[in-house]
Design a protein around this motif. Sequence first.
Motif, PDB file in Angstrom:
ATOM      1  N   SER A  19       0.866  -1.164   0.000  1.00 15.69           N
ATOM      2  CA  SER A  19       0.000   0.000   0.000  1.00 15.69           C
ATOM      3  C   SER A  19       0.909   1.222   0.000  1.00 15.69           C
ATOM      4  O   SER A  19       1.914   1.253   0.718  1.00 15.69           O
ATOM      5  N   CYS A  20       0.578   2.195  -0.800  1.00 13.03           N
ATOM      6  CA  CYS A  20       1.431   3.383  -0.913  1.00 13.03           C
ATOM      7  C   CYS A  20       0.721   4.587  -0.303  1.00 13.03           C
ATOM      8  O   CYS A  20      -0.449   4.835  -0.574  1.00 13.03           O
ATOM      9  N   THR A  21       1.420   5.321   0.559  1.00 11.17           N
ATOM     10  CA  THR A  21       0.875   6.536   1.161  1.00 11.17           C
ATOM     11  C   THR A  21       1.787   7.705   0.833  1.00 11.17           C
ATOM     12  O   THR A  21       2.947   7.519   0.463  1.00 11.17           O
ATOM     13  N   HIS A  22       1.272   8.898   0.971  1.00 15.33           N
ATOM     14  CA  HIS A  22       2.052  10.108   0.723  1.00 15.33           C
ATOM     15  C   HIS A  22       2.039  10.956   1.975  1.00 15.33           C
ATOM     16  O   HIS A  22       1.023  11.495   2.361  1.00 15.33           O
ATOM     17  N   ASN A  23       3.169  11.036   2.634  1.00 16.56           N
ATOM     18  CA  ASN A  23       3.323  11.898   3.800  1.00 16.56           C
ATOM     19  C   ASN A  23       4.614  12.671   3.576  1.00 16.56           C
ATOM     20  O   ASN A  23       5.623  12.411   4.196  1.00 16.56           O
ATOM     21  N   GLY A  24       4.584  13.606   2.634  1.00 17.40           N
ATOM     22  CA  GLY A  24       5.798  14.267   2.209  1.00 17.40           C
ATOM     23  C   GLY A  24       6.464  13.408   1.146  1.00 17.40           C
ATOM     24  O   GLY A  24       6.302  13.619  -0.037  1.00 17.40           O
ATOM     25  N   ARG A  25       7.176  12.389   1.548  1.00 16.09           N
ATOM     26  CA  ARG A  25       7.810  11.440   0.637  1.00 16.09           C
ATOM     27  C   ARG A  25       6.940  10.183   0.574  1.00 16.09           C
ATOM     28  O   ARG A  25       6.278   9.837   1.540  1.00 16.09           O
ATOM     29  N   LYS A  26       6.933   9.499  -0.582  1.00 17.89           N
ATOM     30  CA  LYS A  26       6.149   8.275  -0.707  1.00 17.89           C
ATOM     31  C   LYS A  26       6.616   7.247   0.307  1.00 17.89           C
ATOM     32  O   LYS A  26       7.795   7.113   0.583  1.00 17.89           O
ATOM     33  N   LEU A  27       5.662   6.507   0.853  1.00 14.33           N
ATOM     34  CA  LEU A  27       5.950   5.478   1.841  1.00 14.33           C
ATOM     35  C   LEU A  27       5.215   4.214   1.420  1.00 14.33           C
ATOM     36  O   LEU A  27       4.001   4.238   1.194  1.00 14.33           O
ATOM     37  N   TRP A  28       5.951   3.117   1.271  1.00 13.84           N
ATOM     38  CA  TRP A  28       5.371   1.835   0.881  1.00 13.84           C
ATOM     39  C   TRP A  28       5.231   0.963   2.113  1.00 13.84           C
ATOM     40  O   TRP A  28       6.168   0.828   2.889  1.00 13.84           O
ATOM     41  N   GLU A  29       4.046   0.368   2.287  1.00 18.77           N
ATOM     42  CA  GLU A  29       3.800  -0.520   3.422  1.00 18.77           C
ATOM     43  C   GLU A  29       3.438  -1.898   2.892  1.00 18.77           C
ATOM     44  O   GLU A  29       2.532  -2.050   2.076  1.00 18.77           O
ATOM     45  N   CYS A  30       4.163  -2.910   3.366  1.00 13.84           N
ATOM     46  CA  CYS A  30       3.926  -4.291   2.970  1.00 13.84           C
ATOM     47  C   CYS A  30       2.587  -4.757   3.543  1.00 13.84           C
ATOM     48  O   CYS A  30       2.313  -4.549   4.727  1.00 13.84           O
ATOM     49  N   LEU A  31       1.764  -5.368   2.710  1.00 16.38           N
ATOM     50  CA  LEU A  31       0.479  -5.885   3.183  1.00 16.38           C
ATOM     51  C   LEU A  31       0.628  -7.230   3.878  1.00 16.38           C
ATOM     52  O   LEU A  31      -0.295  -7.691   4.543  1.00 16.38           O
ATOM     53  N   GLY A  32       1.813  -7.849   3.751  1.00 13.50           N
ATOM     54  CA  GLY A  32       2.057  -9.129   4.410  1.00 13.50           C
ATOM     55  C   GLY A  32       2.524  -8.968   5.850  1.00 13.50           C
ATOM     56  O   GLY A  32       1.941  -9.521   6.775  1.00 13.50           O
ATOM     57  N   CYS A  33       3.580  -8.174   6.047  1.00 10.07           N
ATOM     58  CA  CYS A  33       4.157  -8.068   7.395  1.00 10.07           C
ATOM     59  C   CYS A  33       4.013  -6.682   8.014  1.00 10.07           C
ATOM     60  O   CYS A  33       4.330  -6.485   9.177  1.00 10.07           O
ATOM     61  N   GLY A  34       3.560  -5.685   7.244  1.00  8.90           N
ATOM     62  CA  GLY A  34       3.368  -4.348   7.787  1.00  8.90           C
ATOM     63  C   GLY A  34       4.615  -3.472   7.780  1.00  8.90           C
ATOM     64  O   GLY A  34       4.594  -2.346   8.269  1.00  8.90           O
ATOM     65  N   TYR A  35       5.725  -3.960   7.203  1.00  9.31           N
ATOM     66  CA  TYR A  35       6.966  -3.174   7.151  1.00  9.31           C
ATOM     67  C   TYR A  35       6.770  -1.963   6.246  1.00  9.31           C
ATOM     68  O   TYR A  35       6.185  -2.063   5.178  1.00  9.31           O
ATOM     69  N   GLN A  36       7.254  -0.812   6.699  1.00 11.86           N
ATOM     70  CA  GLN A  36       7.155   0.419   5.927  1.00 11.86           C
ATOM     71  C   GLN A  36       8.535   0.890   5.522  1.00 11.86           C
ATOM     72  O   GLN A  36       9.472   0.827   6.325  1.00 11.86           O
ATOM     73  N   CYS A  37       8.652   1.384   4.280  1.00 14.02           N
ATOM     74  CA  CYS A  37       9.920   1.979   3.852  1.00 14.02           C
ATOM     75  C   CYS A  37       9.654   3.007   2.767  1.00 14.02           C
ATOM     76  O   CYS A  37       8.613   3.003   2.134  1.00 14.02           O
ATOM     77  N   SER A  38      10.618   3.881   2.589  1.00 19.98           N
ATOM     78  CA  SER A  38      10.561   4.851   1.507  1.00 19.98           C
ATOM     79  C   SER A  38      11.692   4.537   0.537  1.00 19.98           C
ATOM     80  O   SER A  38      12.511   3.653   0.779  1.00 19.98           O
ATOM     81  N   SER A  39      11.748   5.284  -0.546  1.00 19.77           N
ATOM     82  CA  SER A  39      12.760   5.006  -1.560  1.00 19.77           C
ATOM     83  C   SER A  39      14.176   5.335  -1.086  1.00 19.77           C
ATOM     84  O   SER A  39      15.135   4.864  -1.673  1.00 19.77           O
ATOM     85  N   ILE A  40      14.321   6.101  -0.014  1.00 22.23           N
ATOM     86  CA  ILE A  40      15.664   6.474   0.439  1.00 22.23           C
ATOM     87  C   ILE A  40      16.199   5.599   1.569  1.00 22.23           C
ATOM     88  O   ILE A  40      17.362   5.718   1.929  1.00 22.23           O
ATOM     89  N   VAL A  41      15.379   4.702   2.111  1.00 23.01           N
ATOM     90  CA  VAL A  41      15.842   3.816   3.185  1.00 23.01           C
ATOM     91  C   VAL A  41      16.944   2.902   2.656  1.00 23.01           C
ATOM     92  O   VAL A  41      16.805   2.296   1.605  1.00 23.01           O
ATOM     93  N   GLY A  42      18.056   2.844   3.373  1.00 22.93           N
ATOM     94  CA  GLY A  42      19.167   1.994   2.973  1.00 22.93           C
ATOM     95  C   GLY A  42      20.057   2.590   1.907  1.00 22.93           C
ATOM     96  O   GLY A  42      20.874   1.894   1.315  1.00 22.93           O
ATOM     97  N   THR A  43      19.912   3.889   1.615  1.00 29.30           N
ATOM     98  CA  THR A  43      20.756   4.564   0.634  1.00 29.30           C
ATOM     99  C   THR A  43      21.550   5.667   1.327  1.00 29.30           C
ATOM    100  O   THR A  43      21.362   5.928   2.518  1.00 29.30           O
ATOM    101  N   VAL A  44      22.399   6.335   0.581  1.00 26.72           N
ATOM    102  CA  VAL A  44      23.165   7.445   1.160  1.00 26.72           C
ATOM    103  C   VAL A  44      22.277   8.634   1.494  1.00 26.72           C
ATOM    104  O   VAL A  44      22.688   9.523   2.232  1.00 26.72           O
ATOM    105  N   PHE A  45      21.057   8.655   0.983  1.00 27.49           N
ATOM    106  CA  PHE A  45      20.119   9.757   1.242  1.00 27.49           C
ATOM    107  C   PHE A  45      19.267   9.521   2.488  1.00 27.49           C
ATOM    108  O   PHE A  45      18.412  10.336   2.810  1.00 27.49           O
ATOM    109  N   GLU A  46      19.463   8.431   3.205  1.00 27.72           N
ATOM    110  CA  GLU A  46      18.534   7.987   4.241  1.00 27.72           C
ATOM    111  C   GLU A  46      18.221   9.034   5.308  1.00 27.72           C
ATOM    112  O   GLU A  46      17.073   9.247   5.650  1.00 27.72           O
TER     113      GLU A  46
END
Length: 103
Positions: A51-78
């Motif tokens: 599921s994708c939400t918009h709270n400033g930056r896009k945030l993706w939430e897994c429908l299986g486990c509920g984990y949330q991440c954005s496109s910058i998680v785990g990058t130099v921009f984190e």
Amino acid sequence: MAMNKIQFQAGLSLHEFLHQYGTEAQCEAALFAARWPHGWRCLRCDAERYSCTHNGRKLWECLGCGYQCSSIVGTVFENTKLPLRTWFLAIYLMTQSKNAVSA
């Protein structure tokens, strides 16, 4: 001294760069495409449903486990507070100089 072939490669003009990466949405889409070329996958359970939400930056939430991440998680921009387009422009300016980078 031999000629450096990299110095004579055609570069990307500033106008072309701003056309491709001039907005925050374009930069985020480019980062998403580079990070997940075959579509989004959960980093924890490897599920494809989200599921994708918009709270400033896009945030993706897994429908299986509920984990949330954005496109910058785990990058130099984190942990940045700056917009992605500022980082993309800085990277462009640093990499387009073929001879030397001047401060």
